[in-house]
Design an enzyme around this catalytic site. Structure first.
Site, PDB file in Angstrom:
ATOM      1  CG  PHE A 106     -10.748  29.782   5.410  1.00 17.15           C
ATOM      2  CD1 PHE A 106     -11.122  30.590   6.461  1.00 17.15           C
ATOM      3  CD2 PHE A 106     -11.740  29.118   4.690  1.00 17.15           C
ATOM      4  CE1 PHE A 106     -12.455  30.732   6.805  1.00 17.15           C
ATOM      5  CE2 PHE A 106     -13.070  29.252   5.026  1.00 17.15           C
ATOM      6  CZ  PHE A 106     -13.438  30.068   6.090  1.00 17.15           C
ATOM      7  CE  LYS A 107     -14.013  34.985   6.760  1.00 13.89           C
ATOM      8  NZ  LYS A 107     -13.223  34.380   7.847  1.00 13.89           N
ATOM      9  CG  ASP A 108      -6.966  35.282   0.620  1.00 13.76           C
ATOM     10  OD1 ASP A 108      -7.640  36.321   0.490  1.00 13.76           O
ATOM     11  OD2 ASP A 108      -5.882  35.235   1.243  1.00 13.76           O
ATOM     12  CG  LEU A 111     -13.924  36.225  -0.558  1.00 14.12           C
ATOM     13  CD1 LEU A 111     -13.500  37.021   0.671  1.00 14.12           C
ATOM     14  CD2 LEU A 111     -15.120  36.904  -1.232  1.00 14.12           C
TER      15      LEU A 111
END
Ligand SMILES: *Cc1c(COP(=O)(O)O)cnc(C)c1O
Length: 460
Positions: A106-108, A111
């Site tokens: 989920f960090k995409d 970011l």
């Protein structure tokens, strides 16, 4: 929109300055001066809602048309039609899949936008930065994918040699962009993190390289995560209909974004924090006492954290936005390893928050059960979210959305152990195991790593 520090003693900044500095000069985290209200509306279209929800946060700082373009570009790289699909698990429980970005976590979502915002702002200022970071696995690849080929950014990511999985390593080292530099350090993740801190503490080096970071305390990352809470509500009946969320939690950035949506008027009766055995947050929510313990390795390593930095943003709200009170609380915590908030504050907290913790056996059982029941294969982090959603259900009339934070193929060993089937990487990553790798192996020595950075980055 102006931003203030949670410790009340740093200058007030606009969005772009808060983006580029990350941490406030008083050690606090930046938060908006007031919480923009989210009007009723929305059709469940991810990009449309993203532009609408985030625009007030960047107002007066980033050009609105340029911002809308960056949002649209950021989410065009996701391989699901609607960016973050909502899957019905039955009985009012839904799973929101946040892992369809380039690195399968989920960090995409944050970011991919933050990388574009950095490049845009640096271009308009005629500046360059060197982003340095340490990773135990997931964050490094998401940061690299966000920064690769950006004109004004070089990125150097340190990882502990031999201590990340092959998929994790290759997601970083097979990126062929010339502004990406991977360094394998002979040491542990903590050694890598200490090395990054030491580079930031070396003032002349920091200034020469124009060092920066895209870590999870950056306000822009929280901002980007507010969007999917709103989108989920839209798809389940509208922004004014009640929806609970259950969130597998580590640094508290994801679930805090849900609280921001709530402060903006989204109808979220309850936010449920799911922990693994590193349960400082769930203990805090249950008894009002914040107390650190040893970090225990688990099957959900991205949640193996004891001090959740984004909790400070919630404490700031709880303390009535009194930065001095937050600073006192955190000083006491740092000194004693524990601190209790007063009883009335804890009671008000407990109205809107729940927490539950689960060990690895429960996680494996949940992955197996869910695969049997619905055919949905969860990764160990997402399983913590689903377990928490079920355990903390209060009102069967209110739907609950569990956030799925990683693709099962990112954690194939745990998933295979639970289900007997090894999950396959999506096709677009299929040749990952065949691509050539680029990385430099260095000893755990500051001077050597600084020399490497100096030689390889293009900082002015
Ligand atoms: C980072 C991460 C988390 C924890 O999110 P926080 O915002 O730090 O609470 C959970 N699951 C996965 C897969 C992650 O990569």
């Amino acid at each position: 929109m102006q931003y203030v520090s949670t410790r009340g003693a740093a200058p007030t900044l606009d969005f772009a300055d808060a983006l580029l500095v990350g941490l406030a000069s008083d050690g606090g985290l930046y938060v908006p001066k007031s919480w923009p209200q989210i009007p009723d509306g929305g059709r469940g279209d991810y990009v449309e809602t993203a532009v609408e929800v985030m625009s007030p946060f960047v107002e007066g700082s980033i050009d609105q048309d340029a911002f809308a373009q960056m949002v649209s570009d950021a989410y065009s790289v996701f391989d699901a039609d609607d960016v973050a699909p909502l899957v019905d698990l039955g009985d009012g429980l839904h799973l929101m899949e946040l892992f369809h970005g380039p690195t399968l976590a989920f960090k995409d979502i944050a970011l991919q936008l933050v990388g574009r915002l950095f490049d845009y702002e640096l271009t308009s200022r005629g500046e360059r930065v060197t982003i340095v970071g340490a990773t135990s696995g997931d964050t490094g690849s998401a940061a690299i994918e966000a920064c690769r080929d950006r004109r004004n950014v070089d990125i150097v990511i340190l990882h502990p040699a031999g201590r990340v999985t092959e998929v994790q390593r290759r997601q970083m080292t097979t990126v062929q962009s010339t502004n990406v530099h991977n360094v394998a350090i002979d040491g542990t993740f903590d050694d890598c993190q200490d090395m990054v801190k030491a580079m930031f503490a070396d003032e002349p080096f920091r200034a020469r390289m124009n060092l920066s970071a895209v870590n999870s305390i950056n306000w822009a990352r929280v901002m980007a995560q507010v969007v999917y809470y709103v989108v989920a509500a839209e798809r389940l009946g509208g922004r004014r209909q009640p929806v609970d969320f259950a969130v597998p939690t580590g640094n508290f950035g994801n679930v805090f974004a849900g609280h921001v949506a709530r402060l903006g008027g989204l109808n979220v009766p309850r936010l449920v924090v799911g922990s693994n055995r590193n349960d400082i947050l769930t203990r805090f929510l249950n008894d009002g006492n914040l107390e650190t313990r040893q970090v225990i390795p688990t099957l959900s390593p991205s949640m193996d954290i004891q001090v959740s930095s984004n909790l400070e943003r919630l404490l700031f709200e709880l303390e009535g936005r009194d930065g001095a009170a937050v600073a006192r609380l955190l000083d006491a915590f740092r000194e004693n390893g524990s601190v209790a908030i007063d009883r009335a504050l804890h009671a008000s907290l407990a109205e809107g928050w729940s927490g539950a913790r689960f060990d690895d056996d429960q996680v494996l059982a949940c992955i197996a059960d869910e695969a049997d029941r619905s055919g949905v294969v969860l990764d160990p982090h997402s399983a913590v979210g689903v377990l928490a959603a079920r355990a903390c259900r209060r009102d069967p009339g209110v739907p609950v959305v569990a956030l799925a934070t990683a693709h099962p193929a990112k954690f194939p060993d745990a998933v295979e152990k639970a289900t007997g089937v090894r999950p396959a990487l999506p096709d677009r990553l299929g040749d990952l195991l065949g691509l050539p790798e680029r990385m430099t192996h260095l000893p755990n020595d500051l001077a050597g790593v600084e020399a490497f950075v100096e030689e390889h980055v293009r900082a002015v």
